[in-house]
Write an enzyme that holds these catalytic residues in place. Structure first.
Site, mmCIF file in Angstrom:
data_model
loop_
_atom_site.group_PDB
_atom_site.id
_atom_site.type_symbol
_atom_site.label_atom_id
_atom_site.label_comp_id
_atom_site.label_asym_id
_atom_site.label_seq_id
_atom_site.Cartn_x
_atom_site.Cartn_y
_atom_site.Cartn_z
ATOM 1 N N LYS A 117 0.827 -1.208 0.000
ATOM 2 C CA LYS A 117 0.000 0.000 0.000
ATOM 3 C C LYS A 117 0.865 1.263 0.000
ATOM 4 C CE LYS A 117 -3.937 1.904 2.665
ATOM 5 N NZ LYS A 117 -4.780 1.669 3.855
ATOM 6 N N SER A 139 -9.508 1.987 3.273
ATOM 7 C CA SER A 139 -8.604 2.774 2.463
ATOM 8 C C SER A 139 -7.587 1.943 1.681
ATOM 9 C CB SER A 139 -7.849 3.763 3.369
ATOM 10 O OG SER A 139 -7.033 3.087 4.304
ATOM 11 N N SER A 157 -10.047 -0.712 7.160
ATOM 12 C CA SER A 157 -9.450 -0.431 5.856
ATOM 13 C C SER A 157 -8.806 -1.618 5.160
ATOM 14 C CB SER A 157 -8.422 0.695 5.988
ATOM 15 O OG SER A 157 -9.055 1.923 6.220
#
Length: 467
Positions: free
Chosen positions: A80, A155, A179
């Protein structure tokens, strides 16, 4: 033989060992697969094929010498955006960031490099990770491979989309309120939020965890073997513990006699969609048929708790925004600016009371979970929503209505996973959340693996659009 992008991490390692596949062959195939998907999906950031191929060549040479450097040597991985990788900028999903290359790898990235994993790319996320969507002022809007009109959640938006689309078998996300689990649910993959401190991160923050997003529980367990190694940079890190992650496959043996709480009402937030509820109830029946007892649970999260956490995060974000100059602040996603700036009128008393709701949530969650061995619930009350919306409500004053099932377990530091348990009438995935007692990370993986064996077959993985 399956297409290379469909192979799990263990299958790739077995093929490398037999020399029926090479890391270079796999990396090349995956880069081609990503090239087809990416114009529609927008899951990738810093896709640098030459870097990937260089790492794959080095791994191939090690395998040819019979000397792999670690348990994931040659296995493709994505990381990420907000997990620093040496030499790369870390934009945190926002155009307000100054793009300075990182001098170091953050702990998850460092562990993966030491294990020999091949970095395919970083993955996209919304501004500061404060949305459960793929809407960003820096990245193009991420989309859901099951339906490109829908978002992947967030997210860890790009990570969830990449896992479902076959951008390799292993993906790292982060989770402070859902997330990892929300994109896993909405993209039909497996996402695991470990106990706080099980996977070291930097910078640490209350409730914030890093963990795997994969297509299978087995691949997540293999990844945990690497990610859970200690790192002194995490001040919240747990003491080193020898966990037999390979025992994740023994879940069926444990079901008989377990008390599984069934939570179908989070207590606040969005109402649970009827199809989501039916799928979770069906999953509970499968566990019951396998010998577990199902215990209906009453909600424990209240509106005051959810709003308190929201209001404190707004003030924290407002303080962060005030550190930016006017030009940079103007580049932040308007939804995030509106959300943060709504805290400007909060009194000190209000913010103090809001801050106490994190602990109130923790106490209530631990107390409720003490009556059962594990908790089953929807991961999210709805299936995937429109890709262009920052949140399901599209209202910065009601931004967290979809996280009421997930956020309690961040505050209580308990491990929780999302695993696909069905699809709705439109073919969109539905996620089952499995939460365990604090530190029982292995137990959650075992229950999830058992459910993989109990559930009915799911639809085939989505294929990229053909033009």
């Amino acid at each position: 033989m399956s297409a290379l992008h469909e192979l799990g991490a263990q299958a790739l390692l077995d093929a490398y060992r037999r020399r029926s596949l090479s890391p270079l062959e796999v990396a090349s195939a995956l880069l081609h697969h990503i090239e087809i998907w990416e114009p529609q999906l927008h899951a990738a950031y810093l896709l640098q094929p030459e870097r990937t191929l260089e790492q794959a060549r080095a791994s191939e040479a090690r395998w040819l010498r019979g000397a792999p450097c670690g348990p994931l040597d040659g296995v493709p991985v994505t990381i990420k955006d907000n997990i620093a990788t040496r030499g790369d900028p870390t934009p945190l999903g926002t155009a307000a960031s100054e793009l300075q290359p990182s001098a170091v790898n953050a702990p998850p990235a460092q562990r993966l490099r030491e294990a020999g994993a091949v970095l395919l790319c970083k993955t996209t996320m919304p501004d500061y990770g404060m949305l459960s969507s793929g809407v960003s002022s820096f990245h193009a809007t991420a989309r859901n491979p099951w339906n490109l009109d829908k978002g992947p959640g967030g997210s860890s938006a790009g990570a969830g989309a990449a896992a479902a689309a076959g951008y390799g078998p292993l993906h790292v996300g982060t989770d402070i309120g859902g997330s990892i689990r929300l994109p896993a649910a909405w993209c039909g993959v497996f996402g695991f939020k470990p106990s706080l401190g099980r996977v070291p991160i930097d910078p640490p923050y209350t409730g914030r965890c890093a963990g795997p997003i994969t297509r299978s529980v087995g691949d997540a367990a293999l990844m945990m073997q690497v990610l859970a190694q200690p790192d002194v940079r995490d001040s919240m890190g747990l003491p080193p513990q020898l966990v037999d992650w390979g025992a994740h496959a023994r879940g069926m043996q444990r079901l008989r006699g377990l008390r599984l709480g069934l939570l179908l009402d989070a207590g606040c937030g969005l109402a649970v969609d009827a199809q989501v509820r039916a799928s979770v109830e069906a999953a509970a029946r499968l566990f019951e048929q396998a010998g577990a007892s199902i215990v209906p649970m009453q909600p424990w999260l209240g509106r005051e708790m959810l709003d308190g956490m929201d209001h404190f995060w707004r003030m924290r974000s407002l303080m962060d925004l005030r550190q930016l100059g006017p030009g940079r602040r103007a580049r932040v996603l308007p939804y995030i600016r509106d959300w943060a700036e709504s805290a400007a009128s909060f009194s000190a008393e209000h913010v103090y009371h809001a801050s106490q709701q994190f602990h109130a949530t923790r106490v209530a969650t631990v107390r409720a979970c003490s009556q059962v061995d594990y908790v089953l619930s929807p991961t999210a009350p709805i299936t995937a929503f429109a890709a262009e919306l920052p949140s399901p409500t599209n209202n910065p004053l009601r931004p967290l209505e979809h996280i009421a099932f997930t956020v309690p377990f961040n505050m209580s530091e308990q491990p929780a996973a999302s695993i696909a348990c069905g699809v709705d009438g439109a073919g969109l995935p539905i996620g089952l959340q499995i939460a365990g007692q604090r530190f029982d990370d292995l137990g959650v993986l075992q229950l999830a693996h058992a459910f993989e064996r109990l559930r009915a077959p799911l639809p085939p993985w989505p294929e990229p659009p053909r033009h």
